[in-house]
Scaffold this motif. Structure first.
Motif, PDB file in Angstrom:
ATOM      1  N   LYS A 108      33.313  44.385  27.083  1.00  0.00           N
ATOM      2  CA  LYS A 108      33.108  43.245  26.194  1.00  0.00           C
ATOM      3  C   LYS A 108      33.025  41.935  26.973  1.00  0.00           C
ATOM      4  N   VAL A 109      32.952  42.053  28.312  1.00  0.00           N
ATOM      5  CA  VAL A 109      32.906  40.899  29.213  1.00  0.00           C
ATOM      6  C   VAL A 109      34.100  39.979  28.972  1.00  0.00           C
ATOM      7  N   LYS A 110      35.267  40.580  28.786  1.00  0.00           N
ATOM      8  CA  LYS A 110      36.496  39.823  28.573  1.00  0.00           C
ATOM      9  C   LYS A 110      37.542  40.119  29.644  1.00  0.00           C
ATOM     10  N   MET A 111      37.143  40.847  30.692  1.00  0.00           N
ATOM     11  CA  MET A 111      38.068  41.158  31.769  1.00  0.00           C
ATOM     12  C   MET A 111      38.341  39.898  32.580  1.00  0.00           C
ATOM     13  N   ASP A 112      39.607  39.518  32.688  1.00  0.00           N
ATOM     14  CA  ASP A 112      39.990  38.311  33.410  1.00  0.00           C
ATOM     15  C   ASP A 112      40.289  38.686  34.866  1.00  0.00           C
ATOM     16  N   HIS A 113      39.266  38.602  35.711  1.00  0.00           N
ATOM     17  CA  HIS A 113      39.434  39.016  37.102  1.00  0.00           C
ATOM     18  C   HIS A 113      38.553  38.189  38.012  1.00  0.00           C
ATOM     19  N   ILE A 114      39.119  37.773  39.129  1.00  0.00           N
ATOM     20  CA  ILE A 114      38.375  37.077  40.171  1.00  0.00           C
ATOM     21  C   ILE A 114      38.264  38.023  41.360  1.00  0.00           C
ATOM     22  N   ILE A 115      37.060  38.213  41.848  1.00  0.00           N
ATOM     23  CA  ILE A 115      36.852  39.105  42.985  1.00  0.00           C
ATOM     24  C   ILE A 115      37.724  38.676  44.154  1.00  0.00           C
ATOM     25  N   ASP A 116      38.433  39.651  44.712  1.00  0.00           N
ATOM     26  CA  ASP A 116      39.385  39.411  45.803  1.00  0.00           C
ATOM     27  C   ASP A 116      38.967  40.274  46.992  1.00  0.00           C
ATOM     28  N   GLU A 117      38.691  39.643  48.108  1.00  0.00           N
ATOM     29  CA  GLU A 117      38.214  40.368  49.281  1.00  0.00           C
ATOM     30  C   GLU A 117      39.255  41.329  49.856  1.00  0.00           C
ATOM     31  N   SER A 118      40.521  41.155  49.494  1.00  0.00           N
ATOM     32  CA  SER A 118      41.578  42.016  50.038  1.00  0.00           C
ATOM     33  C   SER A 118      41.780  43.291  49.219  1.00  0.00           C
ATOM     34  N   LEU A 119      41.105  43.401  48.062  1.00  0.00           N
ATOM     35  CA  LEU A 119      41.302  44.549  47.178  1.00  0.00           C
ATOM     36  C   LEU A 119      40.227  45.611  47.387  1.00  0.00           C
ATOM     37  N   LEU A 120      40.582  46.842  47.012  1.00  0.00           N
ATOM     38  CA  LEU A 120      39.648  47.964  47.091  1.00  0.00           C
ATOM     39  C   LEU A 120      39.110  48.253  45.692  1.00  0.00           C
ATOM     40  N   TRP A 172      23.827  62.631  35.498  1.00  0.00           N
ATOM     41  CA  TRP A 172      24.182  62.330  36.886  1.00  0.00           C
ATOM     42  C   TRP A 172      25.103  61.117  36.925  1.00  0.00           C
ATOM     43  N   GLU A 173      25.684  60.883  38.069  1.00  0.00           N
ATOM     44  CA  GLU A 173      26.640  59.782  38.211  1.00  0.00           C
ATOM     45  C   GLU A 173      26.633  59.280  39.656  1.00  0.00           C
ATOM     46  N   PHE A 174      26.740  57.965  39.813  1.00  0.00           N
ATOM     47  CA  PHE A 174      26.979  57.463  41.164  1.00  0.00           C
ATOM     48  C   PHE A 174      28.321  56.757  41.187  1.00  0.00           C
ATOM     49  N   GLN A 175      28.995  56.888  42.306  1.00  0.00           N
ATOM     50  CA  GLN A 175      30.311  56.294  42.511  1.00  0.00           C
ATOM     51  C   GLN A 175      30.267  55.458  43.783  1.00  0.00           C
ATOM     52  N   MET A 176      30.990  54.357  43.779  1.00  0.00           N
ATOM     53  CA  MET A 176      30.984  53.457  44.918  1.00  0.00           C
ATOM     54  C   MET A 176      32.396  52.940  45.152  1.00  0.00           C
ATOM     55  N   GLN A 177      32.764  52.812  46.401  1.00  0.00           N
ATOM     56  CA  GLN A 177      34.116  52.353  46.736  1.00  0.00           C
ATOM     57  C   GLN A 177      34.068  51.478  47.981  1.00  0.00           C
ATOM     58  N   GLY A 178      34.748  50.349  47.924  1.00  0.00           N
ATOM     59  CA  GLY A 178      34.765  49.466  49.079  1.00  0.00           C
ATOM     60  C   GLY A 178      35.335  48.111  48.711  1.00  0.00           C
ATOM     61  N   SER A 230      28.314  47.136  32.909  1.00  0.00           N
ATOM     62  CA  SER A 230      27.527  48.372  32.981  1.00  0.00           C
ATOM     63  C   SER A 230      28.337  49.566  33.471  1.00  0.00           C
ATOM     64  N   LEU A 231      29.305  49.317  34.332  1.00  0.00           N
ATOM     65  CA  LEU A 231      30.067  50.412  34.925  1.00  0.00           C
ATOM     66  C   LEU A 231      30.798  51.209  33.851  1.00  0.00           C
ATOM     67  N   ASP A 232      30.853  52.518  34.048  1.00  0.00           N
ATOM     68  CA  ASP A 232      31.595  53.353  33.107  1.00  0.00           C
ATOM     69  C   ASP A 232      33.091  53.332  33.404  1.00  0.00           C
ATOM     70  N   LYS A 233      33.450  53.352  34.679  1.00  0.00           N
ATOM     71  CA  LYS A 233      34.859  53.290  35.069  1.00  0.00           C
ATOM     72  C   LYS A 233      35.012  52.397  36.287  1.00  0.00           C
ATOM     73  N   MET A 234      36.149  51.727  36.365  1.00  0.00           N
ATOM     74  CA  MET A 234      36.442  50.912  37.536  1.00  0.00           C
ATOM     75  C   MET A 234      37.937  50.890  37.787  1.00  0.00           C
ATOM     76  N   ASP A 235      38.315  51.006  39.041  1.00  0.00           N
ATOM     77  CA  ASP A 235      39.727  50.979  39.435  1.00  0.00           C
ATOM     78  C   ASP A 235      39.864  50.004  40.595  1.00  0.00           C
ATOM     79  N   ILE A 236      40.833  49.099  40.504  1.00  0.00           N
ATOM     80  CA  ILE A 236      41.052  48.091  41.539  1.00  0.00           C
ATOM     81  C   ILE A 236      42.453  48.282  42.105  1.00  0.00           C
ATOM     82  N   THR A 237      42.551  48.451  43.419  1.00  0.00           N
ATOM     83  CA  THR A 237      43.840  48.672  44.070  1.00  0.00           C
ATOM     84  C   THR A 237      43.919  47.830  45.339  1.00  0.00           C
TER      85      THR A 237
END
Length: 225
Positions: free
Chosen positions: A128-140, A27-33, A96-103
């Protein structure tokens, strides 16, 4: 977090999703927002009922399973239930996420109910917890998590590499399982240590016990068999 979610089950007659042609996925769950603010360490937790009790053979299997997950590089936190907390397994959300897309909200975005795509290089860095990203409220944010061990349709755990425990009938132990995404607000009963990392950094992790949390979202799966 504000958005929408899809939960897809293999074996559901109404399900047309093919799980990326991977026959091992149950099974799989997907979330977007979008996030409403920058957060501290985010975790995905699998929680069992407070009265859940394991026999010592199953507990031994669970410990082996946890060690196996940690050897794969995951920062896994587990508890059989103590100090009022439910039995659970938790690991950093972005790992933990298997896939993630930021737009951006004006870009074409991936649709829930379809396979979520992510470049291999990006996925490897994130796990590997090496993703250089800061959560941005304007992104999806479009995210997916799939499971090759727990089969909610048959209500059993499968694929455990341990002699005599290839399948575990979960109906003997629990009638519901809860999945929670939360922000660590306090660790080891101290907020000071967590406040310093509430800057939205995707690499933020908690090193202590999660003694207080803010829940972003949750859902619960039941069996009626």
């Amino acid at each position: 977090f504000e958005g929408k979610m899809a939960i897809l089950f293999r074996g559901n007659p109404k399900n047309l999703y093919e799980f990326g042609m991977d026959g091992n996925i149950h099974w799989e769950f997907q979330m977007q927002g979008h996030f409403k603010r920058k957060t501290g360490p985010l975790y995905l937790s699998v929680e069992l009922p407070q009265d859940f009790r394991l026999s010592w053979p199953i507990r031994a299997v669970a410990n082996v399973f946890c060690k196996m997950i940690k050897l794969m590089g995951y920062d896994l936190h587990s508890s059989f239930g103590q100090n009022g907390e439910p039995p659970h397994y938790a690991s950093p959300l972005f790992q933990s996420l298997d896939k993630m897309d930021i737009t951006t909200r004006n870009e074409e975005y991936q649709k829930l109910g379809e396979e979520i795509h992510e470049p291999n290089e990006s996925c490897t860095k994130r796990k590997k917890v090496k993703m250089d990203h800061i959560i941005d409220e304007s992104l999806l944010y479009t995210m997916s998590f799939n499971d090759t061990f727990f089969d909610p349709v048959r209500w059993e755990v499968t694929g455990i590499p341990f002699p005599g425990f290839k399948r575990i009938d979960m109906k003997k132990f629990a009638q519901s399982i809860r999945f929670v995404i939360y922000e660590v607000d306090e660790e080891n009963h101290q907020r000071r240590t967590v406040k310093t990392v509430k800057n939205g950094n995707s690499r933020s992790v908690s090193r202590g016990a999660h003694t207080k949390r803010n829940i972003l979202t949750w859902f619960q799966i039941h069996t009626f068999q």
